[in-house]
Design an enzyme around this catalytic site. Structure first.
Site, PDB file in Angstrom:
ATOM      1  N   ASP A 232      -4.124   0.092   6.223  1.00 57.66           N
ATOM      2  CA  ASP A 232      -4.216  -0.326   5.020  1.00 57.66           C
ATOM      3  C   ASP A 232      -3.607  -0.967   4.040  1.00 57.66           C
ATOM      4  O   ASP A 232      -4.176  -2.281   4.158  1.00 57.66           O
ATOM      5  CB  ASP A 232      -3.873   0.190   4.152  1.00 57.66           C
ATOM      6  CG  ASP A 232      -4.803   1.878   4.114  1.00 57.66           C
ATOM      7  OD1 ASP A 232      -6.000   1.876   5.331  1.00 57.66           O
ATOM      8  OD2 ASP A 232      -5.113   2.595   3.809  1.00 57.66           O
TER       9      ASP A 232
ATOM     10  N   HIS B 235      -5.762   5.459   6.463  1.00 60.56           N
ATOM     11  CA  HIS B 235      -4.991   6.389   5.489  1.00 60.56           C
ATOM     12  C   HIS B 235      -3.454   5.943   5.663  1.00 60.56           C
ATOM     13  O   HIS B 235      -2.392   7.236   5.193  1.00 60.56           O
ATOM     14  CB  HIS B 235      -5.383   7.482   5.304  1.00 60.56           C
ATOM     15  CG  HIS B 235      -6.846   7.291   4.153  1.00 60.56           C
ATOM     16  ND1 HIS B 235      -6.866   7.019   2.884  1.00 60.56           N
ATOM     17  CD2 HIS B 235      -8.170   7.855   4.927  1.00 60.56           C
ATOM     18  CE1 HIS B 235      -8.202   6.998   2.794  1.00 60.56           C
ATOM     19  NE2 HIS B 235      -8.602   7.699   4.244  1.00 60.56           N
TER      20      HIS B 235
ATOM     21  N   ASP C 102       0.310  -0.352   0.203  1.00 59.53           N
ATOM     22  CA  ASP C 102       0.024   0.000   0.017  1.00 59.53           C
ATOM     23  C   ASP C 102       1.234   1.434   0.031  1.00 59.53           C
ATOM     24  O   ASP C 102       2.045   1.084   0.120  1.00 59.53           O
ATOM     25  CB  ASP C 102      -1.265  -0.204   0.991  1.00 59.53           C
ATOM     26  CG  ASP C 102      -1.835   1.355   0.958  1.00 59.53           C
ATOM     27  OD1 ASP C 102      -3.112   0.806   0.196  1.00 59.53           O
ATOM     28  OD2 ASP C 102      -1.712   2.212   1.604  1.00 59.53           O
TER      29      ASP C 102
ATOM     30  N   GLU D 257       1.036   6.127   0.581  1.00 60.12           N
ATOM     31  CA  GLU D 257       0.078   7.457   0.106  1.00 60.12           C
ATOM     32  C   GLU D 257       1.350   8.347  -0.789  1.00 60.12           C
ATOM     33  O   GLU D 257       1.888   8.023  -0.587  1.00 60.12           O
ATOM     34  CB  GLU D 257       0.176   7.208   2.002  1.00 60.12           C
ATOM     35  CG  GLU D 257      -0.537   6.570   2.817  1.00 60.12           C
ATOM     36  CD  GLU D 257      -1.912   7.079   2.653  1.00 60.12           C
ATOM     37  OE1 GLU D 257      -2.463   7.871   2.549  1.00 60.12           O
ATOM     38  OE2 GLU D 257      -2.668   5.328   3.125  1.00 60.12           O
TER      39      GLU D 257
END
Length: 228
Positions: free
Chosen positions: A184, A179, A21, A23
């Site tokens: 996540d 987030h 994942d 960001e």
């Protein structure tokens, strides 16, 4: 078939699934900054079930000229320039993750890693773009193949949003922790494991059907998990 006999290399045709994942500072992997990346490594337990194991998380320093969309930063809550935020350059952050992925590839006797993500093309796009900017020549992940838990959860549970899919699978979801790349990625990993484990009877039946089947098709070098 003995459930304990399943090995990762056999379960996914030579691929090692690694849950990733990211960001970011926006939606465009070519122009927007990678800010955080987490990778969750999986293993097969003694009963043949896929389970979550180790999480590797790296804060990433925006590349020079990388775009930072205020709307994206408002969602993920990241302040890229906070004085207490210890972040690494893209190449260093990916190097930490790639080294560990390669180690597990060897340990599990797999051929190559394959990215697992929720809307996986997004995560794979940012991973590949960052690796290219850093000049990394040996990316252990397949360049375009991936496992998408949005699709798998849609089939299994009728839900494509990560939070709803996690709840539909009978697991907990904490909106306050969402987030974060590590949170996540770990929830995505648990979702992927849940689907794979619940689909295990289908896998076992497929193994039995293919045991004596002959395949005359030549391997496709674009799709086969060639060594990284």
């Amino acid at each position: 078939m003995n459930t304990a006999s399943v090995m990762m290399r056999d379960r996914f045709r030579g691929f090692l699934p690694v849950v990733v994942d990211v960001e970011t500072g926006g939606f465009n992997s070519a122009t927007d900054a990678l800010l955080e990346i987490a990778a969750v490594l999986l293993r097969v337990d003694a009963e043949g079930r896929l389970v979550r194991e180790v999480t590797i998380r790296e804060h990433v320093r925006p590349f020079e000229g990388g775009r930072l969309d205020p709307a994206s930063l408002a969602v993920n809550g990241i302040d890229p320039w906070h004085p207490l935020r210890i972040a690494a350059a893209e190449g260093d952050a990916l190097g930490v993750i790639f080294r560990e992925v390669r180690r597990v590839i060897r340990e599990q006797d797999c051929t190559r890693a394959i990215l697992v993500g929720h809307n996986a093309s997004f995560d794979l796009g940012f991973l590949n773009a960052a690796a290219a900017r850093a000049g990394i020549k040996r990316n252990p992940f397949h360049p375009f193949s991936c496992f998408d838990t949005a699709t798998l959860a849609g089939v299994a549970y009728g839900q494509t949003v990560l939070s709803r899919a996690v709840l539909a699978a009978g697991m907990e979801w904490n909106s306050e922790d969402a987030h974060s790349a590590a949170y996540d990625a770990e929830r995505t990993a648990e979702l992927f494991c849940a689907v794979c484990n619940q689909f295990r009877p289908l896998y076992d039946a497929a193994v039995r059907r293919l045991k004596d089947a002959t395949d005359n098709e030549p391997p496709n070098p674009m799709l086969e998990p060639a060594p990284e």
